[in-house]
Design a protein around this motif. Structure first.
Motif, PDB file in Angstrom:
ATOM      1  N   VAL A   1      29.573  44.821  43.870  1.00 47.85           N
ATOM      2  CA  VAL A   1      29.011  44.078  44.994  1.00 47.85           C
ATOM      3  C   VAL A   1      29.674  42.712  45.111  1.00 47.85           C
ATOM      4  N   ALA A   2      29.883  42.031  43.971  1.00 48.91           N
ATOM      5  CA  ALA A   2      30.481  40.699  43.998  1.00 48.91           C
ATOM      6  C   ALA A   2      31.922  40.718  44.491  1.00 48.91           C
ATOM      7  N   SER A   3      32.648  41.782  44.186  1.00 49.57           N
ATOM      8  CA  SER A   3      34.051  41.848  44.594  1.00 49.57           C
ATOM      9  C   SER A   3      34.224  42.398  46.002  1.00 49.57           C
ATOM     10  N   GLY A   4      33.133  42.733  46.656  1.00 52.36           N
ATOM     11  CA  GLY A   4      33.209  43.199  48.030  1.00 52.36           C
ATOM     12  C   GLY A   4      33.564  44.654  48.171  1.00 52.36           C
ATOM     13  N   GLU A   5      33.456  45.426  47.055  1.00 54.65           N
ATOM     14  CA  GLU A   5      33.801  46.835  47.111  1.00 54.65           C
ATOM     15  C   GLU A   5      32.681  47.682  47.694  1.00 54.65           C
TER      16      GLU A   5
END
Length: 303
Positions: A210-214
């Motif tokens: 979620v943090a890496s935008g995946e």
């Protein structure tokens, strides 16, 4: 979902438990459990046709009986010791006559003050009655070997030694089995630890995605959720079985795998239906502008 599963499994299995070391070597198919060193097996039959082979055979049997450093002594004058170990001494006779008491007395003399060392005498022809009586008095194990290398106890001391050895070997085998299987499925504390590790790994990887935008912007369809749950359940069972060294209760295993497969199949079916509905919606959406344009052209034509 694939990255979540792979990374969580990596975090789960890279650990050591009980009597095995678990190594992660890449994909799931390369996951290997390396057992601890296994006990020595009983020496294989061999032809005893020389005094050298008789001594080597005796040393091999002594290593099997627990004297791991047993070795044949160097050639030379007969000092009464043919096989040496930190915990035992042995005399080996390759003769056609029975071994007498003097041979046993030389072995006791060679032991000297190291009275804690066990004494063994091996003969291919057996032992005289005085030799057997002396061996029982001095706690010497007498063994007669065959031409195929098999050993037979020839006095009470040797028989008692084999009974103790068999009992200790059986106890060790049971302990290894319990360690491998984790008492048929592992104790509650270990099971809780494994499940907690898996849950923590899944949460950590999901947070990273979620943090890496995946993570996808749109919510997953119900089919994807069912498919993901089935895969996670199935891999969780695989990890638990590998970690604990046992498949566990057969009924629980069957229910667990059945539910996992049902979820996976339901997810595939739902995903396929969802994809079909989405394509139909797109086709309808693409067709709507064309219909509107046709109506506009029809309205603009002169009557």
């Amino acid at each position: 979902m694939g990255s979540v599963v792979v990374e969580s499994v990596t975090l789960l299995v890279c650990c050591q438990s009980g009597s095995s070391r678990s190594l992660w070597c890449g994909p799931l198919a390369a996951f290997t459990v390396i057992p601890e060193e296994e006990p020595l097996t009983e020496p294989l039959p061999q032809t005893i046709d020389s005094w050298q082979k008789a001594e080597l055979n005796a040393a091999e049997w002594m290593r099997f009986w627990g004297f791991g450093d047993a070795r044949v002594t160097e050639g030379g004058a007969d000092s009464g010791v043919d096989v040496w170990s930190r915990g035992a001494l042995a005399q080996v006779k390759f003769e056609a006559v029975q071994v007498g008491r003097p041979v046993l007395q030389r072995l006791v003399g060679a032991r000297g003050r190291s009275v804690e060392k066990a004494l063994f005498v091996f003969s291919g022809a057996g032992f005289s009655s005085p030799a057997v009586e002396y061996a029982n008095d001095m706690d010497i194990c007498l063994f007669k070997y065959t031409l195929a290398g098999a050993m037979t106890p020839e006095n009470g001391i040797a028989r008692d030694f084999l009974r103790r050895f068999d009992a200790e070997r059986l106890a060790a085998e049971r302990a290894r089995t319990a360690a491998w299987r984790g008492a048929e499925c592992g104790d509650s504390a270990e099971r809780a630890l494994v499940v907690a590790q898996l849950a923590t790994a899944l949460r950590a990887v999901e947070a990273k995605r979620v943090a890496s935008g995946e993570a996808e912007k749109k919510p997953d369809s119900p089919g994807q959720g069912l498919l993901g749950c089935g895969v996670v359940l199935l891999l969780t069972w695989v990890c638990l079985a590998v970690k604990l060294g046992s498949l566990g209760n057969k009924i629980v295993m069957a229910v667990w795998i059945g539910v996992s497969i049902a979820l996976i199949v339901s997810g595939i079916v739902a995903s396929s239906s969802g994809a079909t509905d989405e394509e139909s919606s797109k086709e309808a959406a693409n067709a709507s502008p064309a219909v509107d344009k046709s109506r506009q052209r029809a309205g603009s034509e002169p009557s």
